[in-house]
Motif scaffolding. Structure first.
Motif, PDB file in Angstrom:
ATOM      1  N   PHE A 174       0.855  -1.199   0.000  1.00 16.32           N
ATOM      2  CA  PHE A 174       0.000   0.000   0.000  1.00 16.32           C
ATOM      3  C   PHE A 174       0.885   1.242   0.000  1.00 16.32           C
ATOM      4  O   PHE A 174       1.879   1.302   0.715  1.00 16.32           O
ATOM      5  N   VAL A 175       0.522   2.215  -0.845  1.00 19.09           N
ATOM      6  CA  VAL A 175       1.209   3.520  -0.802  1.00 19.09           C
ATOM      7  C   VAL A 175       0.171   4.624  -0.971  1.00 19.09           C
ATOM      8  O   VAL A 175      -0.682   4.545  -1.862  1.00 19.09           O
ATOM      9  N   ALA A 176       0.224   5.640  -0.125  1.00 21.44           N
ATOM     10  CA  ALA A 176      -0.587   6.850  -0.296  1.00 21.44           C
ATOM     11  C   ALA A 176       0.350   7.949  -0.787  1.00 21.44           C
ATOM     12  O   ALA A 176       1.440   8.128  -0.244  1.00 21.44           O
ATOM     13  N   GLU A 177      -0.077   8.665  -1.825  1.00 25.46           N
ATOM     14  CA  GLU A 177       0.758   9.735  -2.396  1.00 25.46           C
ATOM     15  C   GLU A 177      -0.067  10.998  -2.571  1.00 25.46           C
ATOM     16  O   GLU A 177      -1.216  10.896  -2.990  1.00 25.46           O
ATOM     17  N   PRO A 178       0.498  12.170  -2.347  1.00 28.99           N
ATOM     18  CA  PRO A 178       1.809  12.409  -1.739  1.00 28.99           C
ATOM     19  C   PRO A 178       1.776  12.064  -0.251  1.00 28.99           C
ATOM     20  O   PRO A 178       0.727  11.719   0.287  1.00 28.99           O
ATOM     21  N   MET A 179       2.919  12.184   0.409  1.00 29.21           N
ATOM     22  CA  MET A 179       3.007  11.798   1.825  1.00 29.21           C
ATOM     23  C   MET A 179       2.775  13.008   2.736  1.00 29.21           C
ATOM     24  O   MET A 179       3.117  12.981   3.907  1.00 29.21           O
ATOM     25  N   GLN A 180       2.203  14.073   2.171  1.00 29.46           N
ATOM     26  CA  GLN A 180       2.008  15.284   2.953  1.00 29.46           C
ATOM     27  C   GLN A 180       0.769  16.018   2.457  1.00 29.46           C
ATOM     28  O   GLN A 180       0.374  15.869   1.297  1.00 29.46           O
ATOM     29  N   TYR A 181       0.156  16.778   3.353  1.00 31.02           N
ATOM     30  CA  TYR A 181      -0.965  17.636   2.976  1.00 31.02           C
ATOM     31  C   TYR A 181      -0.955  18.812   3.936  1.00 31.02           C
ATOM     32  O   TYR A 181      -1.080  18.626   5.160  1.00 31.02           O
ATOM     33  N   GLY A 182      -0.796  20.020   3.417  1.00 34.26           N
ATOM     34  CA  GLY A 182      -0.740  21.194   4.297  1.00 34.26           C
ATOM     35  C   GLY A 182       0.364  21.027   5.322  1.00 34.26           C
ATOM     36  O   GLY A 182       1.520  20.767   4.976  1.00 34.26           O
ATOM     37  N   ARG A 183      -0.001  21.124   6.603  1.00 38.62           N
ATOM     38  CA  ARG A 183       0.999  20.993   7.673  1.00 38.62           C
ATOM     39  C   ARG A 183       1.027  19.574   8.264  1.00 38.62           C
ATOM     40  O   ARG A 183       1.559  19.380   9.352  1.00 38.62           O
ATOM     41  N   LEU A 184       0.425  18.622   7.560  1.00 40.75           N
ATOM     42  CA  LEU A 184       0.477  17.220   8.016  1.00 40.75           C
ATOM     43  C   LEU A 184       1.482  16.450   7.168  1.00 40.75           C
ATOM     44  O   LEU A 184       1.403  16.472   5.933  1.00 40.75           O
ATOM     45  N   PHE A 185       2.408  15.765   7.846  1.00 40.12           N
ATOM     46  CA  PHE A 185       3.402  14.937   7.151  1.00 40.12           C
ATOM     47  C   PHE A 185       3.248  13.508   7.664  1.00 40.12           C
ATOM     48  O   PHE A 185       3.278  13.262   8.872  1.00 40.12           O
ATOM     49  N   LEU A 186       3.069  12.575   6.719  1.00 35.03           N
ATOM     50  CA  LEU A 186       2.852  11.169   7.086  1.00 35.03           C
ATOM     51  C   LEU A 186       4.162  10.402   6.940  1.00 35.03           C
ATOM     52  O   LEU A 186       4.924  10.637   5.992  1.00 35.03           O
ATOM     53  N   ALA A 187       4.409   9.465   7.861  1.00 32.51           N
ATOM     54  CA  ALA A 187       5.656   8.684   7.801  1.00 32.51           C
ATOM     55  C   ALA A 187       5.399   7.242   8.228  1.00 32.51           C
ATOM     56  O   ALA A 187       4.510   6.967   9.039  1.00 32.51           O
ATOM     57  N   GLY A 188       6.202   6.327   7.695  1.00 33.08           N
ATOM     58  CA  GLY A 188       6.123   4.917   8.104  1.00 33.08           C
ATOM     59  C   GLY A 188       4.847   4.252   7.622  1.00 33.08           C
ATOM     60  O   GLY A 188       4.287   4.599   6.574  1.00 33.08           O
ATOM     61  N   ASP A 189       4.369   3.299   8.424  1.00 32.66           N
ATOM     62  CA  ASP A 189       3.199   2.505   8.032  1.00 32.66           C
ATOM     63  C   ASP A 189       1.938   3.349   7.854  1.00 32.66           C
ATOM     64  O   ASP A 189       0.965   2.891   7.263  1.00 32.66           O
TER      65      ASP A 189
END
Ligand code: FAD
Length: 406
Positions: free
Chosen positions: A276-291
């Motif tokens: 599974f991959v969600a792209e992009p890994m960021q939105y506004g001031r939220l940054f997603l990392a890892g699982d």
């Protein structure tokens, strides 16, 4: 740490898994404030048995940030793995094929224990047992994390939110519909994993292809063996007595002159297999990392390493932004991580496809292709090198230079 006032911080981190804890520590070392919110209690988080294969880059980072002392002492360094098929073992010598590189076996729960101890020693806030975390206003300059802790409704005002809350967390879902693109494969099998109190039957990991299904022999210490066998995705764990598990493992690993050591099983669980991959890994001031933003099937042993690689990039980008007001690295966070994520996705998918029994393979066509591929990997230096270099060093991240950060 419940008495600490946590109403405002620079980085609000959701999740105290490897991603959240490494990020928190990297930020602490750069003088950046963070608060970590974890849904479970400390005992649960420290006892969660999962990954165990650390790439050199991950080991180097943990040592560099001062949480690698026990890892250096207790970690088991391996310089190869065995591929076992048609009843015979074939060693892939990582060191010979990759200029001396290897992997380190050290349980994820031990990494997590070391990181939690460092966090607590630093005095930086880490709240366990928080409930109903909700990221609010992530598109604004001052997002908020609402949550409940010890029966009280709380709010944490942040400049940035780091979603390190794993695949089933809440941060990814806080992004408005349509802003992220999801790509996913769910495999028609799962892994039944056990932890047994017995010395490993081999010095190195064994990846075993068998007509009854895949099996993996791994370890967590000289006295703890970790074993997996391919099972149905909806397998009822209750139907697997200890005796049935040992019989099945022995059948799959059967090889002349080799026997599987057995001992008390202290942990059992079924793990689904998913890419599974969600792209992009960021939105506004939220940054997603890892699982929280990508999942790899465990066959490639990449999940924990990828999580650590993401937060290295994120910590450097945040350091540059907080110290200079320069958001250029932060803006390119996804761009910097995604090529590595997709390389790891491919490797994990390839290993999974080569080693697992395919349920709809009625005439054995897929099994024949798998055996042809395994023979090739074990007889061609080029093919073996490809496996070795992907296995040992896929998620290495060059550190941003001091000049790039400050
Ligand atoms: C059986 C198994 C074997 C594996 N083997 C390997 C391996 O050999 N090598 C490898 O590299 N990887 C392996 N992995 C993958 C690896 O364990 C994960 O990729 C790794 O845990 C990812 O770390 P993370 O911090 O991103 O997420 P997690 O470890 O999932 O941490 C997320 C944290 O967030 C918390 N959380 C979730 N929701 C909330 C919420 N709403 N509010 C607050 N907190 C929340 C969770 O409790 C958790 O502590 C394996 C995984 C499994 C399941």
């Amino acid at each position: 740490m419940s008495a600490v006032d946590v109403s405002r911080t620079q980085v609000g981190i959701v999740g105290a898994g490897p991603a959240g804890l490494v990020l928190g520590h990297l930020l602490y070392l750069q003088g950046i404030e963070s608060v970590i919110l974890e849904g479970r209690d400390r005992e649960y988080v420290e006892g969660r048995v999962r990954a165990g294969v650390l790439e050199q880059g991950t080991v180097d980072l943990l040592i560099e940030i001062g949480v690698g002392e026990r890892l250096r002492r207790e970690g088991l360094v391996h310089h190869g793995v065995e591929l076992r098929f048609a009843g015979k073992g074939h060693r892939i010598p990582f060191d010979e094929l990759t200029g001396g590189r290897g992997i380190t076996i050290y349980g994820q729960q031990e990494v997590v224990k070391d990181l939690i101890a460092a966090r607590i020693e630093s005095g930086a806030p880490l709240l366990f047992g928080v409930e109903d975390v909700s990221p609010v206003g992530i598109e604004s300059d001052s997002p908020l994390l609402r949550f409940r802790h010890e029966g009280q409704e709380r709010e944490l005002r942040c400049e940035v939110v780091a979603g390190c809350d794993g695949f089933h967390g809440v941060c990814r879902d806080a992004v408005p519909d349509g802003a992220l693109r999801f790509r996913e494969r769910v495999y028609p099998f799962a892994w039944l994993g056990i932890l047994a109190e017995v010395e490993p039957s081999s010095d190195e990991l064994i990846y075993c292809h068998h007509e009854r299904g895949f099996a993996l022999h791994s370890m967590r210490s000289p006295h703890l063996t970790r074993l997996y066998l391919q099972c149905e995705p909806d397998e009822a764990i209750e139907s697997w007595t200890d005796e049935r598990i040992w019989d099945e493992l022995s059948a799959r690993f059967a090889s002349e002159g080799w026997s599987l050591k057995q001992g008390p099983i202290i942990e059992k669980g079924v793990t689904p297999m998913r890419s599974f991959v969600a792209e992009p890994m960021q939105y506004g001031r939220l940054f997603l990392a890892g699982d929280a933003v990508h999942i790899v099937p465990a066959t490639g042993a990449k999940g924990l390493n990828l999580a650590v690689a993401d937060v290295r990039v994120l910590a450097d980008a945040l350091a540059r932004w907080f110290s200079r007001g320069d958001d250029s690295l932060l803006e390119r966070y996804s761009e910097a991580c995604l090529p590595r994520v997709w390389r790891a996705q491919h490797f994990a998918w390839w290993m999974t496809s080569m080693l697992h029994r395919m349920p709809d393979d009625r005439d054995g066509f897929m099994a024949r292709l798998q055996l042809a591929q395994l023979e090739y990997v074990c007889s061609s230096r080029a093919a073996a090198t490809s496996l070795a270099e992907n296995y040992v060093a896929l998620t290495d991240v060059p550190r941003a230079t001091a000049d790039q950060i400050v």
